[in-house]
Design a protein around this motif. Structure first.
Motif, PDB file in Angstrom:
ATOM      1  N   LYS A 176      -0.474  -5.436   5.590  1.00 33.86           N
ATOM      2  CA  LYS A 176      -1.078  -4.189   5.486  1.00 33.86           C
ATOM      3  C   LYS A 176      -0.499  -3.273   4.259  1.00 33.86           C
ATOM      4  CE  LYS A 176      -2.385   0.155   7.971  1.00 33.86           C
ATOM      5  NZ  LYS A 176      -2.303   0.862   9.252  1.00 33.86           N
ATOM      6  N   LYS A 229       0.792  -4.599   1.444  1.00 38.95           N
ATOM      7  CA  LYS A 229       0.000  -4.916   0.148  1.00 38.95           C
ATOM      8  C   LYS A 229      -1.242  -4.256   0.139  1.00 38.95           C
ATOM      9  CE  LYS A 229       2.970  -8.626  -1.019  1.00 38.95           C
ATOM     10  NZ  LYS A 229       3.369  -8.813  -2.260  1.00 38.95           N
ATOM     11  N   VAL A 230      -2.118  -3.984   1.118  1.00 39.36           N
ATOM     12  CA  VAL A 230      -3.601  -3.651   1.005  1.00 39.36           C
ATOM     13  C   VAL A 230      -3.316  -2.098   0.509  1.00 39.36           C
ATOM     14  CG1 VAL A 230      -5.620  -2.905   1.993  1.00 39.36           C
ATOM     15  CG2 VAL A 230      -4.564  -5.210   2.555  1.00 39.36           C
ATOM     16  N   ASN A 231      -2.331  -1.440   0.928  1.00 37.38           N
ATOM     17  CA  ASN A 231      -2.253  -0.145   0.390  1.00 37.38           C
ATOM     18  C   ASN A 231      -1.737   0.233  -0.914  1.00 37.38           C
ATOM     19  OD1 ASN A 231      -2.817   0.860   2.954  1.00 37.38           O
ATOM     20  ND2 ASN A 231      -0.596   0.786   3.769  1.00 37.38           N
ATOM     21  N   ILE A 267      -3.202  -1.778  -3.425  1.00 36.72           N
ATOM     22  CA  ILE A 267      -4.047  -2.070  -4.411  1.00 36.72           C
ATOM     23  C   ILE A 267      -4.593  -1.041  -5.460  1.00 36.72           C
ATOM     24  CG2 ILE A 267      -6.719  -3.120  -4.320  1.00 36.72           C
ATOM     25  CD1 ILE A 267      -6.317  -4.441  -2.139  1.00 36.72           C
ATOM     26  N   LYS A 285      -8.851  -8.471  -2.148  1.00 35.34           N
ATOM     27  CA  LYS A 285      -8.395  -8.820  -0.819  1.00 35.34           C
ATOM     28  C   LYS A 285      -8.632 -10.365  -0.276  1.00 35.34           C
ATOM     29  CE  LYS A 285      -9.710  -4.165   0.879  1.00 35.34           C
ATOM     30  NZ  LYS A 285     -10.424  -3.284   1.769  1.00 35.34           N
ATOM     31  N   MET A 336      -3.083 -10.418   1.230  1.00 36.35           N
ATOM     32  CA  MET A 336      -3.455  -9.257   1.680  1.00 36.35           C
ATOM     33  C   MET A 336      -3.671  -9.124   3.087  1.00 36.35           C
ATOM     34  SD  MET A 336      -3.937  -7.337  -0.996  1.00 36.35           S
ATOM     35  CE  MET A 336      -2.713  -7.984  -1.846  1.00 36.35           C
ATOM     36  N   ARG A 337      -3.177 -10.081   3.888  1.00 35.85           N
ATOM     37  CA  ARG A 337      -2.986 -10.037   5.291  1.00 35.85           C
ATOM     38  C   ARG A 337      -1.810  -8.790   5.693  1.00 35.85           C
ATOM     39  NH1 ARG A 337      -3.063 -16.547   6.330  1.00 35.85           N
ATOM     40  NH2 ARG A 337      -5.141 -17.132   5.507  1.00 35.85           N
TER      41      ARG A 337
END
Length: 211
Positions: free
Chosen positions: A107, A109-111, A113, A99, A104-105
């Protein structure tokens, strides 16, 4: 990304590391760079990765990187490093190591991980501190960062040096998967078995031979 290296030279103090070195690293291939100990393999990787200066010319898809802004953009978006020491913060968890990436700013991309960690056989490890992982698992966390960054050029310095045979083979399969998905991968290695699995093998020393 094709990289054309044209007569580059590098020296530290009075020691010449290499002089008038030229080579072409082809687009969307797994390229292995080899040479004698101390020949400058890691230095070359750092030069290609824009973290060390040199004399001479390097073209990235036909373009020279001339300004600090262009360099920052390349490092941010296009170039990813796999370090021999994995480049992770050991006290932080796996997911927190990922993160901290600028990408990773986003969203979306975060999903991605957790699915990416599952793809790399790291399901259930996301909340473990890095120091609890094996060397092979830590290396795969490094790959998760690269996959999520989605860079076009991946540079790896002795990526399998501290791994057992099973993890070496797994890492090479990941590299080949990345190449098949359109990435250019350049690795430095002294391991002939690893070099034999590369699409292209380039010597940093013209007198060196790979058997």
């Amino acid at each position: 990304m094709e990289i054309v290296i044209d007569k580059i030279s590098k020296k530290f103090n009075n020691r010449i590391v290499f002089n008038d070195l030229s080579m072409v690293i082809p687009d969307q291939k797994l390229t292995g760079i080899y040479g004698a100990s101390g020949a400058g393999k890691t230095t070359l990787l750092n030069i290609i990765g824009l973290i060390e200066p040199c004399q001479g010319t390097i073209l990235y898809d036909g373009k020279m990187i001339k300004t600090k802004k262009e360099k920052r953009k390349m490092l941010s978006n296009d170039i990813g490093f796999i370090f021999q020491n994995f480049g992770l913060i050991e006290e932080m968890t796996v997911i927190d190591n990922i993160k901290i990436l600028k990408c990773m700013r986003n969203k979306n991309k975060v999903n991605k991980i957790i699915p990416t960690l599952e793809l790399l056989g790291l399901k259930g490890h996301e909340n473990k501190p890095v120091y609890e992982l094996s060397g092979g698992e830590q290396q795969r966390v490094s790959f998760a960062k690269i996959i999520l960054k989605n860079c076009s050029l991946i540079l790896a310095d002795e990526p399998t040096a501290s791994l057992d045979v099973a993890n070496k083979n797994l890492i090479m399969r990941i590299f080949k998967h990345l190449v098949a998905s359109g990435k250019t991968v350049v690795l430095v290695s002294h391991d002939q078995e690893i070099l034999n699995q590369c699409d292209v093998r380039l010597s940093i020393n013209p007198k060196s031979q790979l058997h």
